[in-house]
Design a protein around this motif. Structure first.
Motif, PDB file in Angstrom:
ATOM      1  N   PHE A 292     -19.437 -88.434  -6.301  1.00 58.65           N
ATOM      2  CA  PHE A 292     -19.141 -87.969  -7.371  1.00 58.65           C
ATOM      3  C   PHE A 292     -18.943 -89.305  -8.533  1.00 58.65           C
ATOM      4  O   PHE A 292     -18.447 -88.380  -9.966  1.00 58.65           O
ATOM      5  CB  PHE A 292     -17.715 -87.159  -7.488  1.00 58.65           C
ATOM      6  CG  PHE A 292     -17.759 -85.871  -6.195  1.00 58.65           C
ATOM      7  CD1 PHE A 292     -18.015 -84.808  -6.765  1.00 58.65           C
ATOM      8  CD2 PHE A 292     -17.165 -86.247  -4.828  1.00 58.65           C
ATOM      9  CE1 PHE A 292     -18.194 -83.991  -5.381  1.00 58.65           C
ATOM     10  CE2 PHE A 292     -17.161 -85.149  -4.035  1.00 58.65           C
ATOM     11  CZ  PHE A 292     -17.316 -84.387  -4.044  1.00 58.65           C
TER      12      PHE A 292
ATOM     13  N   LYS B 154     -27.427 -81.484  -8.651  1.00 59.57           N
ATOM     14  CA  LYS B 154     -26.419 -83.177  -9.129  1.00 59.57           C
ATOM     15  C   LYS B 154     -26.487 -84.560  -8.365  1.00 59.57           C
ATOM     16  O   LYS B 154     -26.399 -83.999  -6.963  1.00 59.57           O
ATOM     17  CB  LYS B 154     -25.039 -82.454  -8.152  1.00 59.57           C
ATOM     18  CG  LYS B 154     -24.793 -80.861  -9.663  1.00 59.57           C
ATOM     19  CD  LYS B 154     -23.613 -81.198  -9.344  1.00 59.57           C
ATOM     20  CE  LYS B 154     -23.163 -79.768  -9.918  1.00 59.57           C
ATOM     21  NZ  LYS B 154     -21.551 -78.959  -9.900  1.00 59.57           N
ATOM     22  N   ALA B 155     -26.199 -84.894  -8.774  1.00 58.09           N
ATOM     23  CA  ALA B 155     -26.067 -86.460  -8.052  1.00 58.09           C
ATOM     24  C   ALA B 155     -25.141 -86.137  -6.668  1.00 58.09           C
ATOM     25  O   ALA B 155     -25.578 -86.856  -5.427  1.00 58.09           O
ATOM     26  CB  ALA B 155     -25.766 -87.465  -8.680  1.00 58.09           C
ATOM     27  N   SER B 156     -24.704 -85.666  -6.603  1.00 57.86           N
ATOM     28  CA  SER B 156     -22.859 -85.932  -5.787  1.00 57.86           C
ATOM     29  C   SER B 156     -24.305 -84.671  -4.464  1.00 57.86           C
ATOM     30  O   SER B 156     -23.837 -85.511  -3.616  1.00 57.86           O
ATOM     31  CB  SER B 156     -21.864 -85.286  -5.957  1.00 57.86           C
ATOM     32  OG  SER B 156     -22.263 -83.539  -7.004  1.00 57.86           O
ATOM     33  N   THR B 157     -25.007 -83.875  -4.807  1.00 57.65           N
ATOM     34  CA  THR B 157     -25.141 -82.891  -4.066  1.00 57.65           C
ATOM     35  C   THR B 157     -26.447 -83.927  -3.180  1.00 57.65           C
ATOM     36  O   THR B 157     -26.075 -83.572  -1.574  1.00 57.65           O
ATOM     37  CB  THR B 157     -25.926 -82.307  -4.322  1.00 57.65           C
ATOM     38  OG1 THR B 157     -25.049 -80.980  -5.092  1.00 57.65           O
ATOM     39  CG2 THR B 157     -26.698 -80.922  -3.535  1.00 57.65           C
TER      40      THR B 157
ATOM     41  N   HIS C 110     -13.060 -85.242 -12.309  1.00 53.01           N
ATOM     42  CA  HIS C 110     -12.711 -84.092 -11.308  1.00 53.01           C
ATOM     43  C   HIS C 110     -11.716 -83.223 -10.346  1.00 53.01           C
ATOM     44  O   HIS C 110     -10.650 -84.435 -10.102  1.00 53.01           O
ATOM     45  CB  HIS C 110     -14.058 -84.501  -9.791  1.00 53.01           C
ATOM     46  CG  HIS C 110     -15.132 -85.045 -10.856  1.00 53.01           C
ATOM     47  ND1 HIS C 110     -16.769 -84.825 -10.999  1.00 53.01           N
ATOM     48  CD2 HIS C 110     -16.087 -85.649 -11.990  1.00 53.01           C
ATOM     49  CE1 HIS C 110     -17.346 -84.901 -10.788  1.00 53.01           C
ATOM     50  NE2 HIS C 110     -16.774 -85.700 -11.415  1.00 53.01           N
TER      51      HIS C 110
ATOM     52  N   ASN D 271     -22.882 -85.878 -16.766  1.00 56.69           N
ATOM     53  CA  ASN D 271     -22.469 -84.719 -17.717  1.00 56.69           C
ATOM     54  C   ASN D 271     -21.647 -84.623 -18.166  1.00 56.69           C
ATOM     55  O   ASN D 271     -21.432 -83.856 -19.613  1.00 56.69           O
ATOM     56  CB  ASN D 271     -21.530 -83.903 -16.534  1.00 56.69           C
ATOM     57  CG  ASN D 271     -22.486 -83.041 -15.249  1.00 56.69           C
ATOM     58  OD1 ASN D 271     -23.071 -82.904 -15.328  1.00 56.69           O
ATOM     59  ND2 ASN D 271     -21.948 -83.448 -13.743  1.00 56.69           N
TER      60      ASN D 271
ATOM     61  N   GLY E  72     -31.533 -81.631 -14.583  1.00 60.67           N
ATOM     62  CA  GLY E  72     -30.152 -80.799 -13.840  1.00 60.67           C
ATOM     63  C   GLY E  72     -30.547 -80.142 -13.434  1.00 60.67           C
ATOM     64  O   GLY E  72     -29.993 -79.030 -13.067  1.00 60.67           O
TER      65      GLY E  72
ATOM     66  N   ASP F 172     -21.892 -88.011 -11.192  1.00 55.29           N
ATOM     67  CA  ASP F 172     -21.833 -86.540 -11.832  1.00 55.29           C
ATOM     68  C   ASP F 172     -21.757 -87.217 -13.345  1.00 55.29           C
ATOM     69  O   ASP F 172     -21.433 -86.549 -14.265  1.00 55.29           O
ATOM     70  CB  ASP F 172     -20.940 -85.814 -10.526  1.00 55.29           C
ATOM     71  CG  ASP F 172     -22.093 -85.423  -9.580  1.00 55.29           C
ATOM     72  OD1 ASP F 172     -23.292 -85.547  -9.806  1.00 55.29           O
ATOM     73  OD2 ASP F 172     -20.990 -84.830  -8.721  1.00 55.29           O
TER      74      ASP F 172
ATOM     75  N   ILE G  61     -32.239 -85.015 -10.987  1.00 53.86           N
ATOM     76  CA  ILE G  61     -30.558 -85.182 -11.665  1.00 53.86           C
ATOM     77  C   ILE G  61     -30.751 -85.385 -12.818  1.00 53.86           C
ATOM     78  O   ILE G  61     -30.179 -84.962 -13.964  1.00 53.86           O
ATOM     79  CB  ILE G  61     -30.424 -86.763 -10.581  1.00 53.86           C
ATOM     80  CG1 ILE G  61     -30.283 -86.450  -9.304  1.00 53.86           C
ATOM     81  CG2 ILE G  61     -29.190 -86.231 -11.212  1.00 53.86           C
ATOM     82  CD1 ILE G  61     -29.759 -87.216  -7.958  1.00 53.86           C
TER      83      ILE G  61
END
Length: 646
Positions: free
Chosen positions: A386, A482-485, A375, A393, A479, A389, A476
Motif C-alpha cells: 500500500f 491501483k498500485a496495491s492491486t 489507510h 491518491n 487510475g 497508493d 496506474i
C-alpha cells in the motif's frame, strides 16, 4: 485440470501420450489460450504442435527463419526454445544441457508435446497464459489500459516520468546508472570510514548525532510560552480560521437542516477522532445526545468528505513558513501502527510482532510532519503493497516524489514499480545479509566492493517485458487500477510469472543502485533515518489522541473502521496545524524580544506537542455539594407480586 497435464518429464512420456494426448489437443481446440504479456514463445510452440498433431515421425525439424518467410508464420513467431527447462532439454532436443548455446536442428515430437502441455499448466497457474472469460484462469490484467491506449499514451508518459520508453534505450539508461553508482561507491570506499566490509559482512556505523547549539534553551522557552488549550477549542479555532466543516453535509446532497450543524460536526469529529464514542461524548458535552452524534456520523460524514477536509488542512498548513525548516515537502515516509479491534471481525488478524488482534493504521507523513494519507489494512498483509497508493491518491498541494519506509519497503517489485511511476523509493535498510547485490554485467569487477556482488542482472528479460511493465504503470497513473492491486497479484503465487520476473529483475537493478548510494552517502542515510523517525513519532501522536476505549475500535463494520482512522487522522492534523500556529507565534515573540536561534535549532522542533493540550475536559470540584443523608437501615425486601392465575 492438474490431472490432465503432465509435470514430470521422464515418467509420463509414454503413459500420457497414449491416454490423454487426444484430450489435450481437444482442449487446445476448444479453449483458445492467449499470452498475458509480450512473451509469445509458448503460443508459438502451441501452434507448432497443433500443426504436427497428425505427424507420425518421431522427430520434427526446427522451423528456420527462411521457412517462416515461405509460410504464413511471421518472423516475430520464430520458434524460441529458451523457455525449456534443463530437465526437459535433453529429452526434447537430444542434446546435453551443456550444448544449449548450439541451436538444435530437430525436436523429439512426443517429448516436445509433453513439455509444451506441462508448461501450459504452469503458465495458467502463474497467469502468463489466460482463458478469455474464465473466472479462475482469466486475464489478471484486464483492468489495464488496452494496448492501443498504451501506445497512444506511451511517449507522453515517458516525458512525464523522465524515462525512455524504447526497451533498448531504457535498459541502457538503467545499466549506465547502475555502473556509475557502483564505480562511484568503489572509488570512494577507502575514504568511507563509517562503512566496513570484513569477513564477507557489511557493517555501517551510525554517525553520532549532535544537538544544535541553543536547542535546549529554545525548547525551554517554547514550553514556557505554550498556551494551555482544550482539544475541543483546537477544533473550534480551526473552524474559525478555515471553515472546514463546510465540506460536511447530508449524503443526499440536500441542505443540512440540523440545529447548530457546525457544533454537531465538531462534536462528532471529537467523538470519533478521539475514539470516545457517542454515549460518553454525550455525557461529557450535554449539548447533544448520543443518537444525534451517531446520526451525523452515518448521514453527514463519509470517507470522501473526511479526506477533503484533511486536504484543506494540509493546503492551509503548507502556507506556514515554519514547516519549511523541517522539510521541502518533496519527501514522505510511511509506517503502520496497530489498532486493536474485536476478535470476531472479518478484518481482525493476530499480529505476530505486536501481539493481539487488530488492524494496521498505515500513514503517509510528509517531511514537514503533516500526515498526507491514511489507510486501514489487515495485519497479515505486506504493508509495502500500500506504499504507493497514498502518494498516487494524494491531491494536496504537498506532492512528494521520494518515499521512505521501514524494512518492509525493501521489496524488489515495489522498487521497480516505483521507478516506473517516477517515484524514488529510499527505505531504511536493515538485515544486509538477506539482500543481494547485482552486477551490471558479468565481466565487470571492482577493487574494493567486489565481494558485495553475487549475481548479475538479466537485461534481456527487462528489455523483453518493458512494454508490459510500462502498460501497468500507465494504467496506474490513469487510475484504471491501483498500485496495491498489481503488487498483490505480483506477490501471490507468481514466482513463475514472466511479468513478475521482469518486475523483480528491474527492481533488483534499481535496489542495487540505491544500496550503493546508501553505502556511499552518509547524509542520505541521515535523511532516511530522520524521515522514518517522523513516521514513528506520528504513530505515537495519533495513538495519544485516540485515548477513548483503551484505543480499541469498537465497531465490526469495515467501512466504519476506515472512517475512524480518518477521523483520528483529521484530529491529528488539526492539532499539528494548531501547534505550528503556536510555534510561529512564540518564535515571532522571541525574535521581537531579541532572541536569536540558528536554523538548525529551529529544524529540530516538532509540532507533535501534547504537554499543553487538555484531552479530558474540565472538571468542577464542588466542596459545597450537599448529598442526601445515608440511611443504612432502609428495608429493600419486596413482596413477590401475586400470580393472577392463583
Amino acid at each position: 485440470m492438474d490431472s490432465f497435464f503432465p509435470t514430470q518429464p521422464q515418467k509420463t512420456v509414454r503413459s500420457v501420450d497414449k491416454s490423454h494426448r487426444a484430450t489435450l489437443f481437444r482442449f487446445l481446440e476448444v479453449v483458445p489460450l492467449q499470452s498475458s504479456t509480450q512473451d509469445h514463445h509458448l503460443e508459438v510452440a502451441i501452434r507448432l504442435i497443433q500443426q504436427h498433431r497428425t505427424a507420425r515421425s518421431t522427430w520434427l525439424d526446427v522451423p528456420t527463419a527462411e521457412a517462416n518467410e515461405s509460410t504464413t508464420t511471421s518472423p516475430a513467431e520464430t520458434l524460441d526454445l529458451s523457455w525449456i527447462p534443463a530437465k526437459w532439454w535433453k529429452l526434447v532436443t537430444g542434446q546435453a544441457a551443456s550444448q544449449r548455446s548450439v541451436p538444435p536442428q530437430q525436436l523429439h515430437r512426443p517429448s516436445f508435446e509433453l513439455c509444451v502441455f506441462s508448461h501450459i499448466l504452469l503458465a495458467l497457474q502463474s497467469g502468463d497464459l489466460y482463458m478469455a472469460g474464465s473466472a479462475e484462469y482469466g486475464d489478471d490484467y484486464s483492468q489495464l489500459v488496452t494496448w492501443d491506449e498504451y501506445h497512444a499514451q506511451r511517449e507522453a508518459y515517458g516525458q512525464q516520468v523522465n524515462l525512455p520508453v524504447e526497451p533498448k534505450a531504457f535498459v541502457q539508461q538503467v545499466q549506465q546508472w547502475l555502473e556509475s553508482s557502483a564505480t562511484t561507491t568503489d572509488e570512494a570506499f577507502p575514504a568511507n570510514t563509517q562503512v566496513v566490509w570484513k569477513d564477507e559482512r557489511l557493517t555501517i556505523r551510525r554517525q553520532p548525532r549532535q544537538r544544535p547549539a541553543g536547542l535546549t534553551q529554545l525548547e525551554t522557552l517554547v514550553a514556557e510560552r505554550l498556551t494551555p488549550v482544550h482539544l475541543l477549542d483546537v477544533l473550534t479555532d480551526k473552524e474559525v480560521w478555515l471553515n472546514w466543516t463546510r465540506y460536511f453535509g447530508p449524503i443526499s446532497g440536500h441542505e443540512a437542516k440540523l440545529d447548530s450543524p457546525v457544533g454537531r460536526y465538531l462534536a462528532t469529529i471529537f467523538c470519533y477522532g478521539c475514539n470516545i464514542g457517542p454515549s460518553q461524548t454525550a455525557r461529557a458535552l450535554r449539548t447533544f445526545d448520543r443518537k444525534q452524534l451517531a446520526w451525523v456520523n452515518q448521514r453527514h460524514m463519509t470517507e470522501e468528505t473526511l479526506q477533503t477536509a484533511i486536504r484543506a488542512i494540509i493546503n492551509a498548513y503548507n502556507r506556514f513558513a515554519l514547516p519549511k525548516f523541517w522539510g521541502t515537502g518533496r519527501r514522505a515516509s510511511v509506517d503502520g501502527t496497530k489498532w486493536d479491534i474485536y476478535e470476531n471481525n472479518l478484518l481482525a488478524e493476530y499480529h505476530i510482532r505486536y501481539g493481539g488482534y487488530g488492524g494496521i493504521g498505515y500513514y503517509h507523513v510528509s517531511d514537514t510532519y503533516i500526515a498526507l494519507f491514511s489507510h486501514f489494512i489487515p495485519c497479515g498483509v505486506w504493508e509495502a503493497v500500500f506504499m504507493l497508493d497514498g502518494l498516487l491518491n494524494n491531491t494536496s498541494e504537498i506532492q512528494p516524489d521520494t518515499i521512505h519506509g521501514d524494512t518492509q519497503a525493501q521489496s524488489a517489485t515495489v522498487f521497480a514499480l516505483a521507478y516506473l511511476l517516477g517515484i524514488t523509493l529510499m527505505p531504511r535498510i536493515r538485515n544486509w545479509k538477506a539482500l543481494t547485490f547485482y552486477r551490471p554485467t558479468r565481466a565487470v569487477r571492482y577493487q574494493h566492493i567486489d565481494g558485495l556482488f553475487s549475481d548479475t542482472i538479466n537485461w534481456h528479460l527487462i528489455e523483453t517485458h518493458l512494454p508490459d511493465m510500462l502498460r501497468v504503470a500507465v494504467s496506474i497513473k490513469g487510475g484504471t487500477i491501483k498500485a496495491s492491486t498489481i503488487l498483490r497479484k505480483l506477490g501471490t503465487n507468481s514466482r513463475k510469472n514472466k511479468l513478475y520476473q521482469a518486475f523483480h529483475e528491474l527492481g533488483c537493478a534499481v535496489r542495487t543502485g540505491f544500496l550503493l548510494q546508501y553505502i556511499h552517502d552518509a547524509d542520505l542515510r541521515s535523511t532516511i533515518q530522520a524521515a522514518t523517525n517522523k513516521s514513528e513519532a506520528f504513530n505515537g501522536f495519533v495513538q495519544w489522541l485516540a485515548f477513548g476505549d483503551d484505543g480499541t475500535l469498537a465497531t465490526n463494520s469495515r467501512d466504519e473502521q476506515r472512517k475512524r482512522i480518518q477521523y483520528n487522522h483529521l484530529v491529528a492534523n488539526t492539532l499539528i496545524f494548531y501547534n505550528v500556529f503556536e510555534l510561529t507565534r512564540i518564535l515571532h515573540d522571541l525574535n521581537q524580544q531579541g532572541y536569536a536561534f540558528e536554523p538548525e535549532a529551529i529544524a529540530e522542533l516538532s509540532p507533535y506537542l501534547t504537554q499543553h493540550v487538555n484531552r479530558f475536559g474540565l472538571y468542577h470540584l464542588d466542596l459545597q455539594r450537599q448529598p442526601q443523608a445515608i440511611h443504612y437501615d432502609v428495608p429493600i425486601s419486596m413482596k413477590r407480586p401475586q400470580d393472577p392465575l392463583e
